[in-house]
Design an enzyme around this catalytic site. Sequence first.
Site, PDB file in Angstrom:
ATOM      1  N   CYS A  17       0.887  -1.170   0.000  1.00 57.71           N
ATOM      2  CA  CYS A  17       0.000   0.000   0.000  1.00 57.71           C
ATOM      3  C   CYS A  17       0.927   1.223   0.000  1.00 57.71           C
ATOM      4  O   CYS A  17       2.048   1.129  -0.475  1.00 57.71           O
ATOM      5  CB  CYS A  17      -0.946  -0.022   1.204  1.00 57.71           C
ATOM      6  SG  CYS A  17      -0.128   0.105   2.799  1.00 57.71           S
ATOM      7  N   ALA A  18       0.482   2.328   0.530  1.00 58.06           N
ATOM      8  CA  ALA A  18       1.322   3.524   0.534  1.00 58.06           C
ATOM      9  C   ALA A  18       2.439   3.426   1.566  1.00 58.06           C
ATOM     10  O   ALA A  18       3.598   3.705   1.263  1.00 58.06           O
ATOM     11  CB  ALA A  18       0.482   4.774   0.782  1.00 58.06           C
TER      12      ALA A  18
END
Length: 146
Positions: free
Chosen positions: A102-103
């Site tokens: 994810c980020a």
Amino acid sequence: MNLILPALLVFAAICLAWFWYEGRWDRRLFTAEVGRKCVNVRARGARELLQTQTDAQVLDVRSRKEFAGGAVPGAINVSLGDATFRERVADLDRTRPVLVYCAGGFRSRKAVEVLRALGFQSIYHLHRGYHSWKFAGLPVAKTANP
């Protein structure tokens, strides 16, 4: 001026608490199981994985908007926030390695829990997520909104 030191102390306490929590989570999440692999890899290790295991699947669990801003090359986007997340990732090949990110690493850890429950045999988690990939200067693919 008198608020700077207390603010720094609060910030330091929050950071320490997060690293403690993350460490406990990682020890539970990335434990060995017979016949299964679930590891936390740094950006360069992830790149090496993708270069040596060409059948690896790359799963980006960020939002569509984040994905549209760029991704790890070859990634497919299935947002963790999607109501059909579990069903959509269940369609992936459970016998092939999967690199999930994810980020920054929080949502992808949640996704790792789902992948483990679904019986994926070889899970690699990108430690610190897409930010670490970009920070390491690794190639980024421009994507279209899926």
